[in-house]
Scaffold this active site. Structure first.
Site, PDB file in Angstrom:
ATOM      1  N   SER A 140       0.835  -1.199   0.000  1.00 19.92           N
ATOM      2  CA  SER A 140       0.000   0.000   0.000  1.00 19.92           C
ATOM      3  C   SER A 140       0.868   1.246   0.000  1.00 19.92           C
ATOM      4  O   SER A 140       2.052   1.192   0.359  1.00 19.92           O
ATOM      5  CB  SER A 140      -0.862   0.008   1.275  1.00 19.92           C
ATOM      6  OG  SER A 140      -1.495   1.253   1.455  1.00 19.92           O
ATOM      7  N   TYR A 153      -2.219  -1.038  10.753  1.00 25.26           N
ATOM      8  CA  TYR A 153      -2.293  -1.555   9.376  1.00 25.26           C
ATOM      9  C   TYR A 153      -1.074  -1.088   8.591  1.00 25.26           C
ATOM     10  O   TYR A 153      -0.423  -1.870   7.891  1.00 25.26           O
ATOM     11  CB  TYR A 153      -3.590  -1.063   8.731  1.00 25.26           C
ATOM     12  CG  TYR A 153      -3.686  -1.252   7.231  1.00 25.26           C
ATOM     13  CD1 TYR A 153      -3.919  -2.507   6.678  1.00 25.26           C
ATOM     14  CD2 TYR A 153      -3.578  -0.161   6.354  1.00 25.26           C
ATOM     15  CE1 TYR A 153      -4.024  -2.676   5.305  1.00 25.26           C
ATOM     16  CE2 TYR A 153      -3.683  -0.319   4.985  1.00 25.26           C
ATOM     17  CZ  TYR A 153      -3.905  -1.578   4.466  1.00 25.26           C
ATOM     18  OH  TYR A 153      -4.000  -1.741   3.102  1.00 25.26           O
TER      19      TYR A 153
HETATM   20  N1  LIG Z   1      -8.880  -0.458  -0.943  1.00 21.85           N
HETATM   21  C1  LIG Z   1      -7.825   0.315  -0.732  1.00 21.85           C
HETATM   22  O1  LIG Z   1      -7.923   1.562  -0.593  1.00 21.85           O
HETATM   23  C2  LIG Z   1      -6.440  -0.298  -0.680  1.00 21.85           C
HETATM   24  C3  LIG Z   1      -5.334   0.556  -0.783  1.00 21.85           C
HETATM   25  C4  LIG Z   1      -4.051   0.024  -0.741  1.00 21.85           C
HETATM   26  C5  LIG Z   1      -3.884  -1.352  -0.581  1.00 21.85           C
HETATM   27  N2  LIG Z   1      -4.964  -2.162  -0.467  1.00 21.85           N
HETATM   28  C6  LIG Z   1      -4.725  -3.601  -0.298  1.00 21.85           C
HETATM   29  O2  LIG Z   1      -5.291  -4.294  -1.388  1.00 21.85           O
HETATM   30  C7  LIG Z   1      -5.660  -5.620  -0.988  1.00 21.85           C
HETATM   31  C8  LIG Z   1      -7.093  -5.893  -1.431  1.00 21.85           C
HETATM   32  O3  LIG Z   1      -7.932  -4.918  -0.833  1.00 21.85           O
HETATM   33  P1  LIG Z   1      -9.391  -4.589  -1.409  1.00 21.85           P
HETATM   34  O4  LIG Z   1      -9.594  -3.144  -1.189  1.00 21.85           O
HETATM   35  O5  LIG Z   1      -9.557  -5.158  -2.768  1.00 21.85           O
HETATM   36  O6  LIG Z   1     -10.287  -5.404  -0.351  1.00 21.85           O
HETATM   37  P2  LIG Z   1     -11.807  -6.000  -0.474  1.00 21.85           P
HETATM   38  O7  LIG Z   1     -12.564  -5.319  -1.525  1.00 21.85           O
HETATM   39  O8  LIG Z   1     -12.316  -6.004   0.926  1.00 21.85           O
HETATM   40  O9  LIG Z   1     -11.544  -7.524  -0.925  1.00 21.85           O
HETATM   41  C9  LIG Z   1     -10.794  -8.364  -0.099  1.00 21.85           C
HETATM   42  C10 LIG Z   1     -10.747  -9.754  -0.688  1.00 21.85           C
HETATM   43  O10 LIG Z   1      -9.895 -10.561   0.141  1.00 21.85           O
HETATM   44  C11 LIG Z   1     -10.619 -11.658   0.674  1.00 21.85           C
HETATM   45  N3  LIG Z   1     -10.072 -11.942   2.006  1.00 21.85           N
HETATM   46  C12 LIG Z   1     -10.078 -11.146   3.105  1.00 21.85           C
HETATM   47  N4  LIG Z   1      -9.452 -11.766   4.112  1.00 21.85           N
HETATM   48  C13 LIG Z   1      -9.054 -12.978   3.651  1.00 21.85           C
HETATM   49  C14 LIG Z   1      -8.360 -14.075   4.223  1.00 21.85           C
HETATM   50  N5  LIG Z   1      -7.982 -14.059   5.502  1.00 21.85           N
HETATM   51  N6  LIG Z   1      -8.087 -15.148   3.445  1.00 21.85           N
HETATM   52  C15 LIG Z   1      -8.465 -15.165   2.146  1.00 21.85           C
HETATM   53  N7  LIG Z   1      -9.135 -14.177   1.551  1.00 21.85           N
HETATM   54  C16 LIG Z   1      -9.419 -13.095   2.299  1.00 21.85           C
HETATM   55  C17 LIG Z   1     -12.080 -11.202   0.650  1.00 21.85           C
HETATM   56  O11 LIG Z   1     -13.007 -12.274   0.616  1.00 21.85           O
HETATM   57  P3  LIG Z   1     -13.568 -12.940   1.993  1.00 21.85           P
HETATM   58  O12 LIG Z   1     -13.952 -11.801   2.894  1.00 21.85           O
HETATM   59  O13 LIG Z   1     -14.700 -13.799   1.569  1.00 21.85           O
HETATM   60  O14 LIG Z   1     -12.437 -13.751   2.549  1.00 21.85           O
HETATM   61  C18 LIG Z   1     -12.093 -10.445  -0.684  1.00 21.85           C
HETATM   62  O15 LIG Z   1     -12.125 -11.358  -1.754  1.00 21.85           O
HETATM   63  C19 LIG Z   1      -5.425  -5.683   0.524  1.00 21.85           C
HETATM   64  O16 LIG Z   1      -4.190  -6.304   0.786  1.00 21.85           O
HETATM   65  C20 LIG Z   1      -5.370  -4.210   0.935  1.00 21.85           C
HETATM   66  O17 LIG Z   1      -4.570  -4.022   2.095  1.00 21.85           O
HETATM   67  C21 LIG Z   1      -6.237  -1.666  -0.524  1.00 21.85           C
END
Ligand SMILES: NC(=O)c1ccc[n+]([C@@H]2O[C@H](COP(=O)([O-])OP(=O)(O)OC[C@H]3O[C@@H](n4cnc5c(N)ncnc54)[C@H](OP(=O)(O)O)[C@@H]3O)[C@@H](O)[C@H]2O)c1
Length: 248
Positions: A140, A153
């Site tokens: 991130s 985080y």
């Molecule tokens: N959104 C942002 O602003 C942002 C910015 C920078 C970095 N990121 C990073 O990008 C990545 C994805 O984030 P996102 O925003 O796409 O999140 P999201 O929309 O909440 O999607 C998260 C995905 O991960 C799965 N998941 C969560 N915990 C899990 C576990 N313990 N084991 C396996 N699967 C799991 C969820 O499905 P289930 O809940 O069914 O398991 C879902 O498919 C993360 O690492 C986050 O830190 C996000």
């Protein structure tokens, strides 16, 4: 790194950034495997994609990871690209009473950092067998400039950043496996709604950055505003910190 004819594992592929990466890679002629904890959401996601297999698996549970790796070795022996995307975040103030920061930090460290170390170690023997292979760790913008409402985080992503840099160097020395780090800014997904994610970039944009970076072997991928903040961080870490935290 080639972007076609790969066999790709994406952890957390049922929503957000992981789902968009799965969609793009599946459309681009890759065999895709997505994981997640909620079976129904995962199956629904896979049913919308071509060339995609869903495997229910929680990255934070070592027994799930063992089963996943066994299945990959058996059914997907050509696996050559692993995208560590699943993540966990809590938004809170360190000054609040009774917040149980240690529990929150523990969950974040387990999902965002330790689970990646565990899966990487278990999957490396399979990746070493492939002519071309890569790992992508999704960290991130807060890996190098922490957010004050995402203190623990941010620390988990900083740990992942340090590990990823050292892993890249080690694997480049000893193997043909490439190591990428995808560093998104605020992205509009369920994950970020509590910190104004509605104003973030689309997860599809993040996926397209990843595809281009793989094609060009750009190992540290500064998506969108991450590039600007990184430049500011190099010239003044203090200004970068204030810039990220202003208004949050
Ligand atoms: N959104 C942002 O602003 C942002 C910015 C920078 C970095 N990121 C990073 O990008 C990545 C994805 O984030 P996102 O925003 O796409 O999140 P999201 O929309 O909440 O999607 C998260 C995905 O991960 C799965 N998941 C969560 N915990 C899990 C576990 N313990 N084991 C396996 N699967 C799991 C969820 O499905 P289930 O809940 O069914 O398991 C879902 O498919 C993360 O690492 C986050 O830190 C996000």
């Amino acid at each position: 790194m080639k972007t076609q004819n790969n066999t790709v594992l994406i952890t957390g592929g049922s929503a957000g950034i992981g789902f968009e990466i799965a969609k793009l890679f599946a459309r681009n002629g890759n065999q895709v495997i997505i994981t997640g904890r909620n079976a129904e959401r995962l199956q629904k996601a896979a049913s919308q994609l071509e060339n995609t297999t869903a495997i229910v698996s929680d990255v934070s549970k070592p027994e799930d990871v063992d089963q996943l790796v066994a299945r990959l070795n058996k059914d997907f022996p050509s696996l050559n690209l692993v995208i560590n995307n699943a993540g966990r975040a809590f938004y809170y103030s360190l000054s609040e009473d009774g917040i149980h920061a240690i529990d929150k930090a523990g969950e974040e460290m387990t999902t965002n950092y330790l689970s990646i170390i565990g899966l990487t170690e278990k999957i490396l023997p399979l990746l070493k067998k492939q002519a071309e292979a890569a790992l992508v760790n999704v960290s991130s913008i807060v890996a190098f400039v922490p957010g004050h409402t995402t203190a623990t985080y941010s620390a988990s992503k900083a740990a992942l950043h340090a590990y990823t840099q050292a892993l890249r160097y080690t694997l480049a020395k000893d193997t043909a496996i490439k190591v990428f780090e995808l560093m998104p800014p605020l992205v509009n997904t369920d994950f970020s709604q509590a910190i104004g994610g509605i104003n973030g970039i689309s997860p599809a944009v993040v996926a397209s950055y990843l595809l281009t970076a793989l094609e060009n072997d750009t190992y540290e991928i500064h998506v969108g505003n991450t590039a600007n903040l990184y430049k500011l961080f190099l010239s003044s870490p203090e200004e970068a910190f204030l810039s990220l935290n202003k208004g949050r």
